[in-house]
Design a protein around this motif. Structure first.
Motif, short mmCIF file in Angstrom:
data_model
loop_
_atom_site.label_atom_id
_atom_site.label_comp_id
_atom_site.label_asym_id
_atom_site.label_seq_id
_atom_site.Cartn_x
_atom_site.Cartn_y
_atom_site.Cartn_z
N ASP A 142 12.72 -7.01 -7.53
CA ASP A 142 12.80 -6.35 -7.88
C ASP A 142 12.35 -5.43 -8.92
O ASP A 142 11.15 -5.04 -10.10
CB ASP A 142 12.29 -4.80 -7.19
CG ASP A 142 12.18 -4.65 -5.66
OD1 ASP A 142 12.51 -6.03 -5.00
OD2 ASP A 142 11.46 -4.05 -4.95
N SER A 178 8.99 1.46 -5.52
CA SER A 178 9.70 1.53 -4.36
C SER A 178 10.88 0.35 -5.17
O SER A 178 10.88 -0.69 -3.76
CB SER A 178 9.14 0.18 -3.14
OG SER A 178 8.37 -0.80 -4.25
N PHE A 217 6.30 -8.57 5.67
CA PHE A 217 6.25 -7.76 4.28
C PHE A 217 6.23 -9.46 3.51
O PHE A 217 4.99 -8.98 2.35
CB PHE A 217 6.29 -6.70 4.18
CG PHE A 217 6.15 -6.50 2.85
CD1 PHE A 217 5.03 -5.16 3.04
CD2 PHE A 217 6.75 -5.86 1.78
CE1 PHE A 217 4.58 -4.84 1.20
CE2 PHE A 217 6.40 -6.25 0.26
CZ PHE A 217 5.08 -4.61 0.14
N ARG A 218 7.42 -9.88 3.48
CA ARG A 218 7.19 -10.34 1.91
C ARG A 218 6.93 -11.83 2.70
O ARG A 218 6.16 -11.84 1.56
CB ARG A 218 8.94 -11.00 2.11
CG ARG A 218 9.67 -9.48 1.72
CD ARG A 218 11.11 -9.97 1.21
NE ARG A 218 12.00 -8.72 1.35
CZ ARG A 218 13.29 -8.12 1.37
NH1 ARG A 218 13.91 -9.39 1.26
NH2 ARG A 218 13.90 -7.17 0.96
N LYS A 261 12.90 4.70 4.16
CA LYS A 261 12.36 3.05 4.74
C LYS A 261 13.86 2.52 4.55
O LYS A 261 14.58 2.27 3.97
CB LYS A 261 12.00 3.11 3.46
CG LYS A 261 10.95 1.53 3.26
CD LYS A 261 10.58 1.08 2.10
CE LYS A 261 9.74 0.09 2.17
NZ LYS A 261 9.03 -1.03 1.07
C1 PBG Z 1 8.89 -4.21 -2.29
C2 PBG Z 1 8.74 -3.33 -1.87
C3 PBG Z 1 8.61 -4.10 0.34
C4 PBG Z 1 8.36 -3.48 0.83
C5 PBG Z 1 7.80 -2.33 0.37
N1 PBG Z 1 7.90 -2.69 -1.10
C6 PBG Z 1 9.68 -5.34 0.12
C7 PBG Z 1 10.97 -5.61 -0.22
O1 PBG Z 1 11.73 -4.20 -0.45
O2 PBG Z 1 11.24 -6.31 -0.74
C8 PBG Z 1 8.02 -3.06 2.30
C9 PBG Z 1 7.79 -2.76 3.53
C10 PBG Z 1 7.49 -3.33 4.64
O3 PBG Z 1 7.84 -4.52 5.04
O4 PBG Z 1 6.67 -2.52 5.49
N2 PBG Z 1 8.93 -3.09 -3.49
#
Ligand code: PBG
Length: 336
Positions: A142, A178, A217-218, A261
């Motif tokens: 990130d 995020s 998500f990834r 989260k």
């Molecule tokens: C990345 C981000 C992630 C999610 C939202 N923004 C993944 C991560 O931090 O690796 C995850 C969302 C999800 O799993 O639904 N900044």
């Protein structure tokens, strides 16, 4: 014959009979403390390049990567269903990624163009954009990374500020950092104000945990970190006081909405944050939480609709005012 409401059921001489309030559906509705509504929902959506594309995400059945043309159609539809806000995540082609995520603040990048188009076609929907470098970096972190693999805080914040500004300029209603870098909310607020974007809000991922629930998500963004993990910036699952500290800092720095989260494994955190702040609290029902329900339902092991509603209700009962959920469209249809 004994009727359901018979006077003969008196052997214990009880003063309190909580079951009286559960006797009929009308009564249960009258005394229900928490009700889920479509107004609580924010729909996270994935946008990709191209035209006429709608590609299902293997680990998130029922969720798609949309090209802009089809995304706009989908957004018109979900807006008509009463969903008030979408959170956008871009699928960035490999050849647009680099070590420092420069594409993230391209004023004509995928996110920026998508925001402009949504604001033109469905202006009433609230558009929330993600501020973090992982979809844009070759390494999938990130933030910026030094030669030893350390994620650099302050230089990352400088890039995040550019990214947030480009999104505000494109017309985003809220920017949503995020990334979990320290001080980014304050830096973004200051920059937005300096550029005149005083009404662009900040939805801060304040208590974001280093979670295995982000796996699907990834896959969706093809953004898994190429080395290491995110534990030096995302929070440790064992901590709750630290969540309150993060929330307090983000509020002091100018957050408008704070978020916890993931949601389901962190309901206690949602609750603690709720009782410790006057700001609206959002919860992110993340991809892994979605995938688990979909997988069990596909096997016929659970009643999908009931489990979705029960799960989202638990988040609201814990104190969440808003829920980011991939179930948003399905739930909007269920609640009609
Ligand atoms: C990345 C981000 C992630 C999610 C939202 N923004 C993944 C991560 O931090 O690796 C995850 C969302 C999800 O799993 O639904 N900044």
């Amino acid at each position: 014959m004994l009727s359901a409401n018979s006077n003969t059921d008196q052997s214990l001489n009880l003063v309190h009979r909580p079951r009286r309030l559960r006797r009929t559906e009308t009564l249960r509705k009258m005394v229900r403390e928490t009700t889920l509504t479509v107004d609580d929902l924010i729909y996270p959506m994935f946008v990709m390049e191209g035209e006429g594309q709608k590609v299902e995400i293997a680990s998130m059945p029922g969720c798609y990567r949309f090209s802009l043309d089809l995304l706009l159609k989908e957004i018109s539809e979900v807006s008509q269903l009463g969903i008030g806000a979408v959170a956008l995540f871009p699928v960035i082609p490999e050849n647009q990624k680099d070590d420092t995520g420069t594409e993230s603040y391209n004023s004509e990048g995928l996110v920026q163009e998508t925001v402009k188009a949504i604001k033109k076609t469905v202006p009433e929907i609230i558009v929330i954009t993600d501020v973090a470098l992982d979809p844009f970096t070759t390494h999938g972190h990130d933030g910026l990374v030094d030669e030893n693999g350390v994620i650099l805080n302050d230089p990352t914040v400088e890039v995040l500020v550019k990214m947030a500004l480009s999104q505000a300029q494109a017309g985003a209603d809220f920017v949503a950092p995020s990334d979990m870098m320290d001080g980014r909310v304050g830096a973004i607020r200051k920059a937005l104000d300096a550029e005149g974007y005083i009404n662009v809000g900040i939805l801060a991922y304040s208590a974001k945990y280093a979670s295995a629930y982000y796996g699907p998500f990834r896959d969706a963004l093809d953004s898994a970190p190429k080395f290491g993990d995110k534990k030096t910036y995302q929070m440790d699952a064992g901590n709750s006081k630290e969540a309150l500290k993060e929330v307090e800092l983000d509020i002091a720095e100018g957050a408008d909405i704070v978020m916890v989260k993931p949601a389901l494994a962190y309901l206690d955190i949602i609750h603690q944050v709720t009782i410790n702040t006057n700001l609206p609290v959002a919860a992110y029902n993340v991809s892994g939480e979605y995938a688990m329900i979909k997988a069990a339902a596909a096997n016929g092991w659970i009643d999908e609709k009931k489990v979705i509603l029960e799960t989202l209700t638990s988040m609201k009962r814990a104190g969440a005012d808003l829920i980011l959920t991939y179930f948003a469209k399905e739930v909007a249809l269920m609640l009609m």
